[in-house]
Motif scaffolding. Structure first.
Motif, short mmCIF file in Angstrom:
data_model
loop_
_atom_site.label_atom_id
_atom_site.label_comp_id
_atom_site.label_asym_id
_atom_site.label_seq_id
_atom_site.Cartn_x
_atom_site.Cartn_y
_atom_site.Cartn_z
N ASP A 98 0.84 -1.19 0.00
CA ASP A 98 0.00 0.00 0.00
C ASP A 98 0.88 1.25 0.00
O ASP A 98 1.93 1.29 0.65
CB ASP A 98 -0.91 0.01 1.24
CG ASP A 98 -1.91 -1.12 1.20
OD1 ASP A 98 -2.57 -1.29 0.16
OD2 ASP A 98 -2.03 -1.85 2.21
N PHE A 99 0.42 2.24 -0.74
CA PHE A 99 1.19 3.48 -0.85
C PHE A 99 0.23 4.64 -0.96
O PHE A 99 -0.76 4.59 -1.69
CB PHE A 99 2.09 3.44 -2.09
CG PHE A 99 2.83 4.73 -2.35
CD1 PHE A 99 3.99 5.04 -1.65
CD2 PHE A 99 2.36 5.62 -3.30
CE1 PHE A 99 4.66 6.22 -1.89
CE2 PHE A 99 3.04 6.81 -3.55
CZ PHE A 99 4.19 7.11 -2.85
N SER A 100 0.51 5.72 -0.23
CA SER A 100 -0.28 6.94 -0.31
C SER A 100 0.59 8.04 -0.88
O SER A 100 1.65 8.36 -0.33
CB SER A 100 -0.81 7.35 1.06
OG SER A 100 -1.73 6.40 1.54
N SER A 101 0.19 8.61 -2.01
CA SER A 101 0.95 9.65 -2.66
C SER A 101 0.76 10.98 -1.93
O SER A 101 -0.01 11.09 -0.99
CB SER A 101 0.53 9.78 -4.12
OG SER A 101 -0.84 10.09 -4.22
N ALA A 143 -4.60 6.67 -2.25
CA ALA A 143 -4.04 5.37 -1.89
C ALA A 143 -4.04 4.45 -3.10
O ALA A 143 -5.00 4.40 -3.86
CB ALA A 143 -4.85 4.74 -0.76
N ARG A 144 -2.94 3.74 -3.29
CA ARG A 144 -2.85 2.80 -4.40
C ARG A 144 -1.82 1.74 -4.07
O ARG A 144 -1.21 1.76 -3.00
CB ARG A 144 -2.48 3.51 -5.70
CG ARG A 144 -1.16 4.25 -5.67
CD ARG A 144 -0.99 5.07 -6.94
NE ARG A 144 0.25 5.85 -6.93
CZ ARG A 144 1.43 5.40 -7.34
NH1 ARG A 144 1.53 4.15 -7.78
NH2 ARG A 144 2.49 6.17 -7.31
N LYS A 145 -1.64 0.81 -4.98
CA LYS A 145 -0.65 -0.24 -4.80
C LYS A 145 0.59 0.07 -5.63
O LYS A 145 0.49 0.63 -6.72
CB LYS A 145 -1.23 -1.59 -5.27
CG LYS A 145 -2.40 -2.10 -4.45
CD LYS A 145 -1.94 -2.69 -3.13
CE LYS A 145 -3.12 -3.29 -2.37
NZ LYS A 145 -2.68 -3.96 -1.14
#
Length: 382
Positions: A98-101, A106-108
């Protein structure tokens, strides 16, 4: 998120629409293949003849090439690699995190999973010049050279936040401490008293890179230390701390080198581990989506283990043409400026690591070029 394995399994020997498990974009894949060798074609023809041609009736999912691979048409993630036997290597759910820009979305993402003890055994996209035509850089840096050794003096971001990275050289004397003779098999007797035992420490950097935002504030972005008698390099990055008055502490990235040939000026192949995974500096015939009339040239590029493009060095002179002229003429100095393109949503710390590694690679390439020149001169004198 669950990867639709059935969807990826249907990817055959042609580009098609698919959902990327990392960026979730539903786009047509970028399809890359390597043609069968002449030997393989002859063998295939023999099998076809002996089986009355039945071997040529391939199902759609079976490769008609030595191998093929599909990449996401949006983020460039390698979705599947299929070899000539039909064996498939998919992106795995365990590789996605999981990653939050910065904008809170939120995206993968899929970190680079290069193994620490090996380099990619097959240069999967080396000859595919159109592999990155759908990409455009998210950051562009101007690289200025105030020295004749090919090591940058100033790197500045052209668009966006306008950071300026200034490169200083407190202990990078090519004529003394880092003379190429210290890397030769036999060190001259009159130079042995100048040998310096390696002691990795941020207190004795060979190169200092400082960063400023254009508002007068400057701070140390990172340090580089080269070994005198080896090709190893260590990068030092300041640790983040809330106390501005505290003395700087550093974390390091080690680029260990078993063979100086990885710094080949024409085909470097330098594997190193960033904070986001293993990355590879190498040389490729590439072209991105900028400048439709720009020629395709062999350039210094940074890739992750999914063959996704992270950075390209843009120079008017192709790396393939930077040949060392076999005369007594020393290696010529670099062009006064180049550009460094970066791709993807890279955070500031990773950008700094990339710039430090870029400076380190160019310094070591200079040493390798000098070694080739010295070896050539010794050969001519015999």
């Amino acid at each position: 998120m669950v990867i639709a394995r059935d969807d990826l399994a249907s990817l055959g020997a042609a580009p098609r629409l698919a959902t990327c498990p990392a960026c979730t974009a539903f786009t047509k894949t970028v399809y890359v293949q390597e043609k069968l060798s002449t030997r393989s074609k002859i063998l295939l023809g023999f099998k076809a003849f002996s089986s009355l041609g039945l071997i040529l009736v391939w199902p759609r999912k079976t490769p008609r090439s030595a191998w093929f691979t599909h990449y996401c048409g949006s983020c460039g993630l390698r979705l599947v690699l299929c070899d000539d036997l039909g064996n498939r290597n998919y992106v795995e759910p365990s590789q996605l995190i999981d990653f939050s820009s910065a904008d809170g979305v939120a995206r993968k993402v899929a970190p680079s999973p290069y193994p620490a003890d090996s380099i990619v055994t097959k240069d999967a996209a080396a000859g595919i010049t159109g592999r990155y035509r759908h990409l455009r850089p998210t950051s562009v840096f101007s690289v200025q050279f105030g020295r004749t050794d090919g090591v940058p003096s100033v790197i500045s971001r052209i668009k966006g936040t306008r950071e300026v990275y200034t490169v200083a050289f407190p202990d990078l004397d090519w004529g003394n401490k880092f003379h190429i003779d210290f890397l030769m098999p036999t060190i001259p007797e009159d130079m042995k008293n100048r040998l310096v035992p390696i002691a990795w420490s941020h207190t004795t950097p060979s190169i200092i890179v400082s960063s400023s935002s254009g508002q007068g504030e400057s701070h140390v972005a990172g340090l580089l230390q080269l070994a005198q008698q080896r090709w190893d390099t260590k990068l030092y990055l300041p640790k983040k701390t809330a106390d501005r008055d505290a003395s700087l502490e550093y974390e390091s990235i080690f680029i260990g080198v078993y063979d100086e040939y990885i710094f080949n000026p024409y085909l470097p192949c330098v594997l190193w581990q960033s904070s986001k995974g293993h990355l590879l500096w190498t040389s490729r015939l590439v072209k991105d989506g900028t400048g439709s009339t720009d020629p395709i040239r062999k350039r210094l590029v940074l890739l992750d283990s999914y063959d996704r493009l992270v950075a390209i060095e843009i120079d008017n002179e192709s790396r393939a043409t930077r040949r060392l002229i076999q005369t007594t003429t020393p290696p010529r100095p670099p062009a006064l400026s180049r550009k460094l393109y970066m791709y993807g949503d890279l955070d500031r710390s990773l950008v700094t690591e990339i710039l430090l590694s870029y400076v380190a690679i160019l310094a070591q390439i200079h040493r390798k070029r000098q070694m080739e020149y010295e070896e050539m001169m010794e050969t001519q004198e015999r």
